[in-house]
Write a protein that holds these residues in place. Structure first.
Motif, PDB file in Angstrom:
ATOM      1  N   ARG A  27       0.699  -1.329   0.079  1.00 33.81           N
ATOM      2  CA  ARG A  27       0.091   0.112   0.059  1.00 33.81           C
ATOM      3  C   ARG A  27       1.001   1.187   0.024  1.00 33.81           C
ATOM      4  NH1 ARG A  27      -4.336  -0.902   4.755  1.00 33.81           N
ATOM      5  NH2 ARG A  27      -2.140  -1.928   5.817  1.00 33.81           N
ATOM      6  N   ARG A  28       1.679   1.435  -0.737  1.00 29.59           N
ATOM      7  CA  ARG A  28       2.795   2.341  -1.083  1.00 29.59           C
ATOM      8  C   ARG A  28       2.088   3.251  -2.303  1.00 29.59           C
ATOM      9  NH1 ARG A  28       4.196   0.119   3.166  1.00 29.59           N
ATOM     10  NH2 ARG A  28       6.314  -0.089   3.797  1.00 29.59           N
ATOM     11  N   ARG A  29       1.215   4.234  -1.953  1.00 29.89           N
ATOM     12  CA  ARG A  29       0.899   4.707  -3.080  1.00 29.89           C
ATOM     13  C   ARG A  29       1.450   5.605  -4.038  1.00 29.89           C
ATOM     14  NH1 ARG A  29      -4.584   7.342  -0.448  1.00 29.89           N
ATOM     15  NH2 ARG A  29      -3.289   8.055   1.005  1.00 29.89           N
ATOM     16  N   ALA A  30       2.465   6.380  -3.230  1.00 33.51           N
ATOM     17  CA  ALA A  30       3.295   7.355  -3.979  1.00 33.51           C
ATOM     18  C   ALA A  30       4.220   6.506  -4.940  1.00 33.51           C
ATOM     19  CB  ALA A  30       4.215   8.193  -2.987  1.00 33.51           C
ATOM     20  N   THR A  31       4.815   5.350  -4.472  1.00 28.55           N
ATOM     21  CA  THR A  31       5.791   4.444  -5.193  1.00 28.55           C
ATOM     22  C   THR A  31       4.699   3.881  -6.299  1.00 28.55           C
ATOM     23  OG1 THR A  31       7.023   3.920  -3.416  1.00 28.55           O
ATOM     24  CG2 THR A  31       7.236   2.385  -5.165  1.00 28.55           C
ATOM     25  N   LEU A  32       3.568   3.599  -6.040  1.00 27.65           N
ATOM     26  CA  LEU A  32       2.753   2.745  -7.150  1.00 27.65           C
ATOM     27  C   LEU A  32       2.558   3.885  -8.238  1.00 27.65           C
ATOM     28  CD1 LEU A  32       1.002   0.497  -8.127  1.00 27.65           C
ATOM     29  CD2 LEU A  32      -0.782   1.593  -6.725  1.00 27.65           C
TER      30      LEU A  32
END
Length: 773
Positions: A379-384
């Motif tokens: 759930r690492r949205r910025a990395t995604l």
């Protein structure tokens, strides 16, 4: 630190430095033989967050009290761990606490379990920390000692903050019972800092910023200035994620200055790493590299880590891509090797961007897939968001995968990051080709407003899309040339001039479908279509081969041949006249809107105009419409540049180019003479005026500065002597002294004005065309 990689709450401080610059260990500053309570509180006041947590989890009445013989073994465990911590040996402290028995009771057991929970939080081991807190709760309820219960209650609040449970932290009001006001403020400060760090780790920058700013206010009120640099660092990271890069840079720099002024040694590496991240997102490689290399030195100084070295290496790899791709690759490989599971997707992402810039799309696609999976699971949205960008740009056909950018844009809106959202929009627009160039310009302007430079270099999506040059580039302004993979296509490869002519005709139709019958008529005007149909098919095969690149750049091809028509795909190839016309239109829009970059846009459009469209084919009717459209657009750009040029020489250059483009442009002639006269270049002004008079004579127009005569109205060459005398008289009056105060005034002849009423022409007169009788 991308929002997914902040090691937010539990790293011991870096060593302080003596006046001579040498590192001073915690043991040297706080001898273990002194008062452990005072030493612990002193470290907490100096900004050591681990010490602050230990102090808040401590029962002060047990620090000096002699334990009962039954409690002595348990008391020795937590006291030995405390001595190790004060001596700068957290690994020995953790080892000592690992020997703690399960099921112990009494106040010393509560103290032991609370200390164990803090040290497990130091390693981000929330599960074991939670188990320790449960043991502390059992022991506190069993012994019934108020101070033990309050220590356990404070530990519950700290654990809740570490896990981002803001509701639980607010519901435990009894945690401050029995604390001095300074310690109660310290507890509130730790809660805000821990919540801010966790929310950054989870990608919720808005709430993280709220808690970081609350922590800054608390440090100002309570006087815990040792924590202010760290609070400012958290605020800087949060603002960076929210696209407020100017503010982020200010907070990050302020935190470092405060750290230096106050001599605060704690969290130096994370402050430097945060500042490096802000510079990287602003795409400032030199400043980012300086900060990140300093952070890496602090992390690798042999002291306990504050921020993951794998993350710093990954950030540094992306920066070094601006000047040394080999060094960047080495740094990225080290980052992937060292990365633990939470930070591994970001390290893979850095390696993937570097691979893409090196031209290894297969490796980039592999790393993008792994990073995307890891970011989704964690759930690492910025990395995604970046993993989705890399997936698209590393694909064989980026336009076919561009739908993933919609998902990335939606994530950016959830994160509240307008700068990254503009980056995604710019990439999407560039992939769509010329139809979306205006959208690309809008996204670029938004990025500049956010403080982001658009120069290529840093390993990211902006650099990758900027360097993604079309495989085929066609130059039509001036000499006709075709570039394939950066090299000019040799003339002999065309096999026939007709193949080149076919491409020129298709370019002149600007991507519109041209009927095959029309093409055959233009290429072989004197032959029947039944004889030329096969020839056209052969030319199309030649054209496809010449425009081939060895790899497909689109799902279709550069030549779109249907049964009855043919066109070229302007989204696959780059044509300079299309680029110029788009740039000229955008410059005029910026000019009308009063945009501050209008002058720069005009200069860029002028630079793109390399000459008339297909200058080698001046008599081809099919080339004339686009040639004239480009000429008119360039004339408009030159007129605007004349008005915006502040330098006299530059203004003269633009005016001379205008006169060269249209020898009968009266306004340009007169302004050129005016500017030359104002510059004191009277001889050149006189020659230019004579040229102007000749051009007006050819049109039968009375020149400004002279009286219209019969010879002026006649055809060129008629009444030459009379015209010469008239021109000489006009020039003499034009050269009259300034004291006469007649600025560019001409009285027209009596046949052209009401009786007795002189009509004056002021400034640059409009063109007046008089037809000879």
């Amino acid at each position: 630190m991308s929002g997914d990689n902040v090691n937010h709450a539990w790293r011991p401080s870096t060593p302080a430095r003596s006046e001579g610059g040498d590192e001073v260990s915690t043991a040297e500053r706080h001898p273990a033989g002194g008062d452990p309570g005072r030493a612990l509180r002193h470290l907490a006041a100096a900004g050591d967050r681990a010490a602050a947590h230990l102090w808040l989890a401590t029962q002060p009445d047990l620090l000096a009290a002699t334990p009962d013989p039954a409690d002595a073994p348990v008391a020795e465990i937590w006291r030995a761990a405390l001595r190790h911590h004060l001596a700068g040996e957290p690994h020995l402290a953790a080892a000592r606490l690992a020997t703690a028995p399960i099921g112990a009771t009494g106040p010393h057991a509560v103290q032991m379990y609370c200390h164990a929970a803090v040290h497990h939080l130091l390693d981000d081991d929330i599960e074991r920390a939670s188990a320790d807190v449960e043991e502390a709760a059992r022991a506190a309820h069993a012994c019934g000692v108020p101070t033990a219960h309050r220590a356990y209650a404070r530990m519950v609040v700290l654990l809740a903050a570490a896990t981002g449970d803001a509701t639980a932290t607010h519901e435990r009001a009894e945690a401050t019972d029995g604390l001095r006001r300074a310690d109660a403020d310290l507890l509130r400060l730790m809660v805000h800092l821990d919540l801010s760090g966790h929310l950054l780790w989870a990608g919720d920058a808005t709430d993280a910023l709220r808690h970081a700013e609350a922590a800054v206010r608390l440090t100002e009120v309570a006087g815990d200035t040792g924590f202010e640099p760290y609070a400012l660092t958290l605020a800087a990271v949060a603002k960076c994620q929210l696209g407020r890069l100017e503010e982020a840079l200010a907070d990050g720099a302020a935190g470092l200055r405060l750290r230096e002024l106050a001599g605060v040694a704690a969290d130096e590496a994370i402050s430097l790493a945060a500042l490096g991240m802000v510079h990287r997102r602003r795409r400032e490689p030199r400043q980012a590299r300086q900060a990140l290399e300093s952070a890496l030195a602090a992390v690798g100084s042999g002291q306990p880590r504050i921020v993951s070295p794998a993350w710093v290496l990954a950030e540094l790899a992306r920066i070094r891509a601006a000047d040394d791709l080999c060094a960047a690759q080495d740094l990225a490989e080290r980052a992937v090797t060292m990365a633990r599971e939470p930070e591994r997707p970001y390290a893979l992402l850095a390696r993937g961007w570097v691979a893409l810039l090196r031209g290894d799309t297969a490796a980039a696609h592999f790393d993008a897939a792994e990073a995307r999976t890891g970011a989704t699971v964690g759930r690492r949205r910025a990395t995604l968001v970046e993993a989705l960008q890399l997936t698209v740009l590393a694909a064989d056909d980026p336009r076919a995968s561009a739908g993933l950018l919609d998902d990335a844009a939606a994530l950016c809106r959830e994160l509240g990051d307008p700068a990254e959202e503009a980056t995604v929009a710019l990439i999407a627009a560039r992939l769509q080709g010329r139809q979306a160039r205006r959208g690309a310009e809008g996204a670029g302007q938004k990025l500049r407003r956010c403080g982001v430079r658009l120069d290529p270099g840093v390993a990211d999506g902006l650099t990758a899309i900027t360097l993604r040059v079309p495989a085929v580039v066609i130059h039509t302004l001036g000499d006709f040339r075709v570039f394939r993979a950066g090299a000019v296509v040799p003339y002999g490869e065309w096999q026939s001039k007709k193949a080149r002519d076919l491409l020129k005709i298709l370019v002149a139709h600007r991507g519109r479908a041209v009927p095959r019958a029309r093409l055959m008529e233009l290429l072989w005007p004197d032959e029947s279509p039944s004889r030329t149909a096969n020839r056209l098919s052969v030319l199309l095969s030649t054209l496809r081969r010449v425009l081939g690149t060895g790899r497909r750049t689109s799902g279709r091809g550069a030549v779109l041949a249907e049964r009855g028509s043919v066109a070229i795909d302007l989204d696959v190839i780059d044509v300079d006249v299309e680029t110029f016309l788009t740039a000229a239109e955008e410059a005029q829009v910026a000019l009308r809107g009063g945009h501050p970059d209008a002058a720069r846009a005009l200069v860029r459009a002028d630079e793109l105009y390399g000459g008339d469209f297909l200058a080698d084919d001046p008599y081809e009717d099919w080339a004339q419409p686009l040639r004239e459209e480009a000429q008119v657009a360039h004339t408009s750009v030159l007129r605007a540049l004349v008005q915006h040029a502040s330098d006299t020489d530059q203004k003269l250059v633009y005016l001379m180019r205008l006169v060269h483009r249209d020898p009968y442009d009266e306004d340009a002639h007169l302004e050129l003479v005016q500017v030359l006269r104002a510059a004191g270049r009277h001889g050149e002004a006189q020659r230019r005026y004579r040229t102007y008079v000749e051009r007006m004579r050819e049109l039968g127009i009375a020149p400004a500065g002279g009286e219209a005569t019969d010879s002026d109205a006649g055809p060129a060459g008629a009444g030459g002597g009379q015209h010469a005398n008239s021109s000489a008289g006009a020039l003499a009056r034009w050269r009259a002294p300034a004291a006469q105060a007649r600025p560019w005034t001409t009285e027209l002849g009596g046949a052209h004005r009401p009786s007795g009423v002189p009509v004056q022409r002021r400034g640059n007169p409009r063109r007046l065309i008089e037809h000879p009788a």
